[in-house]
Design an enzyme around this catalytic site. Structure first.
Site, mmCIF file in Angstrom:
data_model
loop_
_atom_site.group_PDB
_atom_site.id
_atom_site.type_symbol
_atom_site.label_atom_id
_atom_site.label_comp_id
_atom_site.label_asym_id
_atom_site.label_seq_id
_atom_site.Cartn_x
_atom_site.Cartn_y
_atom_site.Cartn_z
ATOM 1 N N ASP A 32 0.887 -1.126 0.031
ATOM 2 C CA ASP A 32 -0.027 0.237 -0.097
ATOM 3 C C ASP A 32 1.030 1.410 -0.105
ATOM 4 O O ASP A 32 2.235 1.132 0.256
ATOM 5 C CB ASP A 32 -0.966 0.040 1.315
ATOM 6 C CG ASP A 32 -2.050 0.927 1.019
ATOM 7 O OD1 ASP A 32 -2.147 1.641 -0.126
ATOM 8 O OD2 ASP A 32 -3.156 0.653 1.812
HETATM 9 C C1 NOJ Z 1 -3.935 4.163 0.379
HETATM 10 C C2 NOJ Z 1 -5.323 3.255 0.670
HETATM 11 O O1 NOJ Z 1 -5.088 2.498 1.596
HETATM 12 C C3 NOJ Z 1 -5.388 2.287 -0.531
HETATM 13 O O2 NOJ Z 1 -6.606 1.665 -0.450
HETATM 14 C C4 NOJ Z 1 -5.050 2.930 -1.997
HETATM 15 O O3 NOJ Z 1 -5.526 2.041 -2.901
HETATM 16 C C5 NOJ Z 1 -3.822 3.640 -1.947
HETATM 17 N N1 NOJ Z 1 -3.907 4.614 -1.084
HETATM 18 C C6 NOJ Z 1 -3.811 4.353 -3.391
HETATM 19 O O4 NOJ Z 1 -4.371 5.435 -3.547
#
Ligand code: NOJ
Length: 757
Positions: free
Chosen positions: A291
């Site tokens: 993530d």
């Molecule tokens: C953080 C989030 O937790 C995740 O779900 C998301 O896909 C990413 N950022 C990218 O935006």
């Protein structure tokens, strides 16, 4: 085996096409192409396939140190970038793709990822709403539209579905998933993946799905965003992982891990879940994406000593591609050269990434997502789909004295600022939704019911906050617009009152300690009800709300969630009886926030309430200042039809290992209206070597019955339905008595039993 000619890379299409064996089966053919390409790659190019760059300064998380544009472009040209996120125009995507394909040595195409969660521009109901349909085809249809629109604008990877099980309404991201039950969430996960990926990933409008967040993130302690998660292996394996497993079995191309620390190991560095479970036990052959910034955060967690260690820990644990933070780019090469990381592991990770690129057909046509294919964004057909799916996602919670459906010629007072909002229904995680593009509740009612509709704002909310920091001030108490609203209520036959949450009260970073109605909403509700008792409440929200006063005093309640682009029309369809509601709650609603985490499939404890005598004492599992049960239980939802359950029976009192049983129940539509009912089947293993939940959903079916019609509905139960993970090594059913419950929600059920031998 026959011989065929293929080009291992696009750049080499022009240059040196290679001869290769094409095994009979397409999977082997892809593997052969992956191997062939891999054999031509330098170690630098391999590591390049493990980097995802952020393309913009979009608000998707804290922004780490970012390469400047020139450096980024150089990296792409050197084959150092495998994928990008947040590149937001088709032109920019195609320009970046040209750079990778035409200017890097091997010309490996890039993936372009984005958070497509419940629509791209045509917004579908939030996922929690979609899950209220209890219909995986709703999930599939929603994501088909999203995939068509997102791929038309150049995207090839959707950061969804989010399949985190969420037992806590305080957690803001509860809106993004399918709620508290692993079985329902698993079925929705399959639908979401199918919708994104279509029948074949190589189709023009298929987009690679990336199920997230692996794993346990929805169990954040106290519902606080990014908080620690701590759970037994039984909870992890029986509750948290099944929706991911279902997504993988449905062919999900990628998995994103999460931010949370799980039992002492941040999941980004958790080798057990990523390697042992996902890749080895489930045979997942796509790639794992970290993530945003979760790899460097291993240092902040106190798990890794420094950045190189963090990168190494994440990679060794099975996080194949790193989102944005560039630790693989900076350190993996040296770590391979020093022997800390083996090249075999690098090859495995690169294979996973290339496999998905091949399956997407990017090597046949790296510009496939750049080519106009006649998909109209926000077309009539897409909006119609959004309207239909929104109607199926709403839950009728109360309908006293058949208040609903409303007469179209009644004088209707619409009250509450949310009713006027054309933005809130779009929800959070709204991709490229056009601001203020939803049909508001007021517009929907006006179109359906015509001239005798008036509006008063009543309470104030500041709509459309996109900022990181949620402004806790819901309303300006000095500007109470109550007077006008009360006058309107007085002169109306019926009041439709919109209550709930702003869309930016839920979503990432929007955890709350109070899941009641904010600001003056409740006060206004009581003031309105005092002058007109005929109040229909339409809830608009992204989480279960604690609304006991509304439950007690409203004449009718419709849970509409944040219902997407066509919210107002879809709500009006239900309010005026053009659509008979059939949604059921995928989450328990509390009386009070303090009951959270609240979920129907809890353990019994040694001191459950068993009779009224117990209730007079204090020594049982309960609160002394609030009910112990949910305000509305999991699976709850009414219809304009009246359904009666009877004749529950099983074809045998014994289930033998390897065999199965038939469970039958009669469902009767005892009303003058055709309708649909979701029949739910739960089991309970009353005692055993490990204690089991008081109920576990094992099957459901949505049945359509005409007015007065009756049908015997049949389910099959097998040993596998009874099995559970006792430990990491053991998944089996324990012989003994099992109870079976069937009904229209998790509380009101018929009951029978059988013995498993
Ligand atoms: C953080 C989030 O937790 C995740 O779900 C998301 O896909 C990413 N950022 C990218 O935006």
């Amino acid at each position: 085996m026959r011989k065929t000619v293929f080009c291992a890379t696009t750049a080499l299409v022009i240059g040196s096409c290679q001869q290769a064996e094409q095994p009979s089966d397409a999977k082997d053919f892809t593997e052969a192409r992956v191997d062939s390409l891999l054999s031509q790659m330098t170690l630098e190019e391999k590591v390049g396939q493990l980097n995802m760059y952020n393309g913009t300064w979009d608000f998707t998380g804290p922004v780490p140190e970012q390469a400047d544009a020139q450096e980024r472009e150089d990296q792409i040209r050197s084959g150092g970038v495998s994928a990008m996120l947040n590149v937001l125009t088709p032109e920019a995507i195609c320009a970046a793709q040209r750079m990778a394909v035409e200017q890097s040595r091997l010309g490996i195409p890039m993936l372009f990822g984005y958070d497509v969660i419940h629509g791209y521009k045509t917004m579908m109901p939030i996922p929690l709403g979609q899950a209220s349909s209890w219909d995986p085809t709703v999930a599939e249809r929603a994501n088909r539209v999203a995939a068509a629109e997102a791929t038309s604008e150049g995207l090839s990877l959707a950061f969804g579905p989010m399949v985190d099980i969420t037992p806590d309404a305080r957690w803001g991201r509860i809106m993004e998933g399918a709620g508290e039950d692993p079985f329902l969430a698993a079925r929705m996960a399959e639908g979401w993946v199918k919708g994104f990926q279509g029948a074949d990933l190589s189709e023009r409008h298929s987009i690679a799905a990336c199920a997230k967040h692996f794993a346990g993130y929805g169990f954040a302690e106290a519902g606080k965003e990014y908080n620690t998660t701590d759970m037994s292996d039984q909870t992890l394996l029986n509750v948290v992982l099944p929706p991911f497993h279902a997504a993988v079995d449905a062919g999900c191309a990628a998995i994103m891990n999460g931010f949370n620390d799980l039992n002492g190991v941040p999941v980004t560095a958790d080798a057990y879940i990523q390697r042992t479970q996902l890749k080895e036990a489930w045979g997942f052959d796509g790639f794992v994406l970290s993530d945003f910034n979760s790899v460097p955060e291993l240092v902040t967690h106190g798990y890794s000593a420094d950045m190189p260690e963090a990168g190494k820990a994440a990679f060794l644990a099975g996080s194949d591609m790193e989102m944005e933070s560039r630790l693989y780019e900076r350190h993996l090469l040296d770590q391979v050269r020093s022997g800390e990381v083996s090249e075999e592991l690098i090859d495995d990770a690169v294979r996973r990434v290339l496999r998905i690129k091949f399956r997407l057909g990017l090597f046949e046509n790296p510009y496939k997502y750049c080519e106009a294919e006649g998909i109209e964004i926000m077309s009539e057909a897409h909006l119609q789909e959004a309207r239909d799916l929104a109607r199926q996602s709403m839950v009728l919670l109360k309908n006293e004295a058949a208040t609903l459906p409303l007469q179209k010629d009644a004088s209707i007072g619409v009250i509450g600022r949310l009713a006027q909002s054309k933005d809130v229904p779009l929800g959070n995680w709204r991709a490229q939704a056009v601001e203020n593009s939803a049909v508001s509740l007021l517009e929907g009612i006006r179109v359906a019911a015509g001239s005798k509709v008036e509006f008063a704002e009543g309470y104030r909310i500041s709509a459309g906050r996109r900022s990181f920091i949620f402004d806790m001030e819901w309303a300006d108490p000095s500007e109470k617009g109550f007077g006008e609203a009360i006058q309107l209520a007085r002169r109306s036959d019926v009041v439709v009152m919109a209550l709930g949450e702003d869309c930016y009260q839920t979503g990432e970073g929007r955890s709350q300690t109070d899941v009641g109605l904010k600001g003056d909403q409740l006060e206004l509700f009581h003031a309105v009800r005092a002058v007109n008792p005929n109040v229909v409440v339409v809830l608009m929200n992204g989480r279960p709300l604690a609304v006991p006063d509304i439950q007690q005093h409203a004449s009718a309640i419709l849970e509409s969630w944040h219902a997407g682009s066509q919210a107002g029309h879809a709500i009006a369809d239900i309010l005026f009886g053009d659509h008979n509601p059939s949604g059921k709650l995928p989450v328990s609603f509390p009386h009070r926030t303090g009951q959270e985490p609240l979920y129907y499939n809890h353990k019994k404890t040694g001191r459950p309430v068993t009779n009224d005598f117990d209730k007079g004492l204090v020594f049982w599992a309960h609160y002394s200042d609030a009910p112990v049960e949910a305000l509305y239980p999991f699976g709850y939802g009414l219809s304009y039809s009246r359904f009666i359950y009877s004749e529950l029976e099983i074809n045998d009192s014994i289930l033998r290992s390897g065999d199965d049983l038939e469970v039958r129940v009669r469902l009767t539509n005892d009303s003058k209206v055709a309708g649909e009912e979701v029949i739910q089947l739960y089991i309970r293993d009353p005692y055993g070597s490990l204690t089991r939940p008081v109920k576990e959903l094992k099957a459901f079916q949505k049945i359509h019955l005409e007015a007065g019609e009756s049908q015997l509905v049949s389910f099959r139960l097998s040993e596998e339905d009874l099995a559970y993970h006792w430990s990491r090594e053991r998944f089996e059913a324990e012989p003994g008595r099992f109870e079976v419950y069937v009904g229209g929600n998790s509380r009101e059920v018929l009951q029978t039993a059988f013995t498993f031998r």
